[in-house]
Design a protein around this motif. Structure first.
Motif, PDB file in Angstrom:
ATOM      1  N   LEU A  19       0.849  -1.124   0.001  1.00  0.00           N
ATOM      2  CA  LEU A  19      -0.052  -0.034  -0.176  1.00  0.00           C
ATOM      3  C   LEU A  19       1.000   1.198  -0.154  1.00  0.00           C
ATOM      4  CD1 LEU A  19      -2.829  -0.938   2.575  1.00  0.00           C
ATOM      5  CD2 LEU A  19      -3.086  -0.908   0.050  1.00  0.00           C
ATOM      6  N   THR A  20       2.182   1.032   0.636  1.00  0.00           N
ATOM      7  CA  THR A  20       2.885   2.300   0.623  1.00  0.00           C
ATOM      8  C   THR A  20       3.808   2.666  -0.546  1.00  0.00           C
ATOM      9  OG1 THR A  20       4.419   1.115   2.059  1.00  0.00           O
ATOM     10  CG2 THR A  20       2.817   2.430   3.029  1.00  0.00           C
ATOM     11  N   TYR A  21       4.060   1.560  -1.527  1.00  0.00           N
ATOM     12  CA  TYR A  21       5.060   1.572  -2.610  1.00  0.00           C
ATOM     13  C   TYR A  21       5.009   2.662  -3.391  1.00  0.00           C
ATOM     14  CZ  TYR A  21       8.048   0.049  -6.434  1.00  0.00           C
ATOM     15  OH  TYR A  21       9.049  -0.246  -7.224  1.00  0.00           O
ATOM     16  N   TYR A  22       3.699   3.161  -3.909  1.00  0.00           N
ATOM     17  CA  TYR A  22       3.503   4.228  -4.611  1.00  0.00           C
ATOM     18  C   TYR A  22       4.050   5.641  -3.889  1.00  0.00           C
ATOM     19  CZ  TYR A  22       1.211   8.075  -7.159  1.00  0.00           C
ATOM     20  OH  TYR A  22       0.871   9.455  -7.822  1.00  0.00           O
ATOM     21  N   TRP A  23       3.794   5.858  -2.715  1.00  0.00           N
ATOM     22  CA  TRP A  23       3.977   7.033  -1.984  1.00  0.00           C
ATOM     23  C   TRP A  23       5.606   7.040  -1.794  1.00  0.00           C
ATOM     24  CZ3 TRP A  23       0.577  10.374  -2.554  1.00  0.00           C
ATOM     25  CH2 TRP A  23      -0.875  10.117  -2.547  1.00  0.00           C
ATOM     26  N   ARG A  24       6.199   6.003  -1.620  1.00  0.00           N
ATOM     27  CA  ARG A  24       7.630   5.955  -1.472  1.00  0.00           C
ATOM     28  C   ARG A  24       8.437   6.528  -2.712  1.00  0.00           C
ATOM     29  NH1 ARG A  24      10.756   1.095   2.300  1.00  0.00           N
ATOM     30  NH2 ARG A  24       9.642   1.665   3.903  1.00  0.00           N
ATOM     31  N   MET A  25       7.919   6.058  -3.759  1.00  0.00           N
ATOM     32  CA  MET A  25       8.551   6.382  -5.266  1.00  0.00           C
ATOM     33  C   MET A  25       8.263   7.801  -5.307  1.00  0.00           C
ATOM     34  SD  MET A  25       9.807   3.626  -6.124  1.00  0.00           S
ATOM     35  CE  MET A  25      10.291   3.799  -4.548  1.00  0.00           C
ATOM     36  N   LYS A  26       7.307   8.449  -4.783  1.00  0.00           N
ATOM     37  CA  LYS A  26       6.850  10.009  -5.198  1.00  0.00           C
ATOM     38  C   LYS A  26       7.872  10.683  -4.123  1.00  0.00           C
ATOM     39  CE  LYS A  26       3.707  11.506  -6.981  1.00  0.00           C
ATOM     40  NZ  LYS A  26       3.516  12.164  -8.257  1.00  0.00           N
ATOM     41  N   MET A  27       8.341  10.295  -2.977  1.00  0.00           N
ATOM     42  CA  MET A  27       9.428  11.058  -2.209  1.00  0.00           C
ATOM     43  C   MET A  27      10.469  11.514  -2.864  1.00  0.00           C
ATOM     44  SD  MET A  27       9.256   8.991   1.326  1.00  0.00           S
ATOM     45  CE  MET A  27      10.290  10.107   2.215  1.00  0.00           C
ATOM     46  N   PRO A  28      10.861  12.749  -2.673  1.00  0.00           N
ATOM     47  CA  PRO A  28      12.020  13.356  -3.370  1.00  0.00           C
ATOM     48  C   PRO A  28      13.206  12.955  -2.531  1.00  0.00           C
ATOM     49  CG  PRO A  28      11.025  14.995  -1.981  1.00  0.00           C
ATOM     50  CD  PRO A  28       9.941  13.920  -2.010  1.00  0.00           C
ATOM     51  N   GLU A  29      14.339  12.823  -3.281  1.00  0.00           N
ATOM     52  CA  GLU A  29      15.609  12.551  -2.585  1.00  0.00           C
ATOM     53  C   GLU A  29      16.155  13.701  -1.652  1.00  0.00           C
ATOM     54  OE1 GLU A  29      17.901  10.765  -1.056  1.00  0.00           O
ATOM     55  OE2 GLU A  29      18.679   9.806  -3.234  1.00  0.00           O
ATOM     56  N   THR A  30      16.621  13.059  -0.374  1.00  0.00           N
ATOM     57  CA  THR A  30      16.840  13.852   0.740  1.00  0.00           C
ATOM     58  C   THR A  30      17.818  15.207   0.397  1.00  0.00           C
ATOM     59  OG1 THR A  30      18.602  13.014   1.699  1.00  0.00           O
ATOM     60  CG2 THR A  30      16.589  12.215   2.397  1.00  0.00           C
ATOM     61  N   ALA A  31      17.477  16.331   0.580  1.00  0.00           N
ATOM     62  CA  ALA A  31      18.414  17.591   0.508  1.00  0.00           C
ATOM     63  C   ALA A  31      19.864  17.506   0.634  1.00  0.00           C
ATOM     64  CB  ALA A  31      17.919  18.654   0.770  1.00  0.00           C
ATOM     65  N   ARG A  32      20.053  16.695   2.011  1.00  0.00           N
ATOM     66  CA  ARG A  32      21.339  16.458   2.227  1.00  0.00           C
ATOM     67  C   ARG A  32      22.366  15.700   1.328  1.00  0.00           C
ATOM     68  NH1 ARG A  32      19.176  18.071   7.552  1.00  0.00           N
ATOM     69  NH2 ARG A  32      20.358  19.461   8.395  1.00  0.00           N
ATOM     70  N   TYR A  33      21.693  14.422   1.060  1.00  0.00           N
ATOM     71  CA  TYR A  33      22.277  13.549  -0.048  1.00  0.00           C
ATOM     72  C   TYR A  33      22.573  14.259  -1.161  1.00  0.00           C
ATOM     73  CZ  TYR A  33      23.697   9.690  -2.853  1.00  0.00           C
ATOM     74  OH  TYR A  33      24.457   8.888  -4.021  1.00  0.00           O
ATOM     75  N   THR A  34      21.676  15.216  -1.981  1.00  0.00           N
ATOM     76  CA  THR A  34      21.421  15.659  -3.115  1.00  0.00           C
ATOM     77  C   THR A  34      22.507  16.900  -3.133  1.00  0.00           C
ATOM     78  OG1 THR A  34      19.337  15.414  -3.395  1.00  0.00           O
ATOM     79  CG2 THR A  34      20.310  16.856  -4.874  1.00  0.00           C
ATOM     80  N   ALA A  35      22.655  17.584  -1.877  1.00  0.00           N
ATOM     81  CA  ALA A  35      23.759  18.574  -1.854  1.00  0.00           C
ATOM     82  C   ALA A  35      25.218  18.168  -1.385  1.00  0.00           C
ATOM     83  CB  ALA A  35      23.086  19.832  -0.835  1.00  0.00           C
TER      84      ALA A  35
END
Length: 534
Positions: free
Chosen positions: A227-243
């Motif tokens: 039930l939570t798979y779709y919403w997990r895929m919609k989460m953005p990458e964390t800003a700390r990892y990206t930056a």
């Protein structure tokens, strides 16, 4: 020298609690709901498996042989350990979000497949069950470092501990749900087939339809994860990892501006400056990591290892402890379905009265009294109650004192969860650098699962009666439940000692804790101002 914080990280640290925080807690928490459901549901059906596939015409119902019992119980823990190390490392290499979907998909597929089997013979069924539970554990293992890291990197510094603890607290609801599902399923089957007790009819006490019960209970774990798979895929990458890891300031600012609904400057020049600074580029096996974080990693791994020996011993084998004091009737007086109901009822009551409240007490107080204090006092009270149960053990086995035993036993669960079971999960997600955060959490969690394996396999043998005539079929004589509880008390005492290696992260930013905000200071020469001695 302290470097000026990136605006996107400052905004995250100071952000007010918003809907996206609660959304992240639910999305990450449902993974832990499934984790706990799948890992603890097996303890509800092991006796049923023994009756169905290892029936012998004797005074007691059939039980799983020692090797099979330890494999069925422990194989998911071995898979979890491997998954924590692998996905923890992968989360730092590929990004939290990309790996997050892999772990959930694996959990859904293998949770469903755990209820399937090749053939109907004992060997085929047990081999299939162990195979899929290993890979189920592998997916569950990945959820530990990724969920903790994602939540810590999304949260503000004021309530970060509560948010991470809330994700982990969903484990309590998972344990509770496994008991409730087992109660409902067993009650429905018992009403439909009304089998006699084993003492009355050895073969008739285990109706053929009982084989569906354990399959339904195990397969149900796939539903909340799916039930939570779709919403997990919609989460953005964390800003700390990206930056800080991917060095993409523009994307980090855009992602968090959309989530927080504020204007955020990308500050690409700052990120370029951070990328050129070599003082924070050390690896996991470097001397600099050992100097900065070596004792911290020893603290998080050792405390989690020691905690899980005690915690998983208690959880996975509470049915044996409760049978030992007579709270669960002798197996021969129940049908196979009735035994599932009785075991589930006992586990559900303990989860409802002590396990779940303990988790949420941590959520409420972790950012007020701190991680260190909660962990230290949790270990302390676990030690106290273990010894209080073990030393006068005969007293607690008397019929009039059994309720007192259950209360004391429940308090050890309460202080495990309002204590080190929650804090050992929270702290490793806060104190290590962003590029190594998921890896170090995975290592810490894997140490915990190594302790769980020791507890699962060790307690299975240790808790056997000292009288060879009173042991379960196929087991050698052990040291008995009383001395097993004393050993667990000593282990909790060691956990208190190693807690002093763990720092207090309360109220500090992740960069301050990991020292990523420290700038390399170029060496300067001041020889021109010195005079030559005469």
């Amino acid at each position: 020298m302290v470097r000026e914080q990136l605006q996107v990280l400052s905004v995250l640290d100071s952000a007010k609690t918003q809907m996206y925080h609660f959304t992240a807690i639910v999305i990450a928490g449902m993974g832990f709901f499934t984790d706990a459901y799948d890992l603890f549901a097996i303890s509800l059906v092991t006796r049923l498996l023994g009756r169905i596939y290892y029936h012998k015409d004797g005074p007691k119902p059939g039980t799983l042989p020692p090797g099979v019992a330890s494999s069925v119980t422990g194989v998911a823990l071995v898979g979890t350990l491997c998954g924590q190390l692998f996905f923890g490392w992968l989360g730092d290499k590929m990004g939290r979000k990309r790996v997050y979907g892999m772990t959930l998909a694996l959990m859904v597929i293998c949770s469903f497949a755990s209820g399937l089997s090749f053939g109907n013979e004992a060997k085929g069924v047990m081999a299939t069950l162990c195979f899929f539970r290993f890979w189920l554990g592998f997916g569950i293992g990945g959820d530990y470092p990724l969920s903790a890291t994602i939540m810590s990197e999304y949260a503000n510094k004021k309530t970060r501990g509560a948010f991470i603890a809330a994700v982990f607290a969903m484990q309590g609801f998972g344990i509770l749900a496994s008991g409730i599902v087992a109660l409902i399923v067993s009650a429905c089957f018992d009403s439909a087939f009304n089998a006699p007790s084993y003492a009355t009819d050895k073969l008739g006490s285990t109706v053929p339809q009982a084989d569906y019960i354990w399959r339904i209970i195990l397969m149900f774990g796939a539903i909340p994860a799916a039930l939570t798979y779709y919403w997990r895929m919609k989460m953005p990458e964390t800003a700390r990892y990206t930056a800080l890891v991917a060095k993409n300031a523009k994307q980090a600012a855009a992602d968090m501006a959309r989530v927080l609904q504020v204007e955020i400057d990308a500050e690409e020049q700052k990120v370029e400056k951070i990328a050129q600074d070599t003082s924070n580029s050390f690896g996991l096996f470097s001397k600099e990591f050992a100097r900065r974080h070596g004792l911290h990693l020893l603290g998080t791994t050792s405390t989690w290892f020691l905690l899980d020996i005690a915690f998983y011993s208690q959880n996975l084998f509470q049915k044996d402890v409760l049978s030992g004091i007579g709270w669960i009737p002798p197996a021969a007086t129940m049908s196979a379905i009735g035994e599932v109901y009785k075991v589930a009822k006992a586990q559900t009551l303990i989860a409802l009265c002590s396990t779940v409240p303990g988790y949420w007490f941590t959520v409420l107080f972790i950012d007020i009294i701190g991680r260190f204090t909660i962990q230290l006092f949790g270990f302390f009270f676990m030690t106290v109650f273990m010894f209080a149960l073990a030393i006068p053990y005969h007293h607690w086995t008397l019929h009039d004192n059994r309720i007192g035993f259950v209360v004391m036993y429940s308090l050890t669960f309460f202080f495990a969860n309002f204590g080190p079971n929650a804090t050992t999960f929270v702290v490793p997600a806060e104190i290590f650098p962003a590029r190594l955060r998921s890896t170090c959490h995975g290592i810490s969690a894997a140490a915990g699962k190594a302790g769980a394996i020791v507890g699962a396999y060790g307690f299975l043998y240790a808790a056997q009666s000292r009288d060879p005539k009173k042991t379960d079929a196929g087991y050698p004589a052990g040291i008995g439940i009383r001395y097993s509880l004393i050993v667990l008390g000593v282990i909790n005492l060691l956990g208190m000692a190693f807690t002093f290696l763990v720092p207090e992260p309360k109220g500090k930013s992740l960069e301050e804790l990991s020292r990523e905000n420290e700038e390399e200071i170029a060496p300067t020469s001041n020889t021109s101002n010195r005079t030559v001695p005469v």
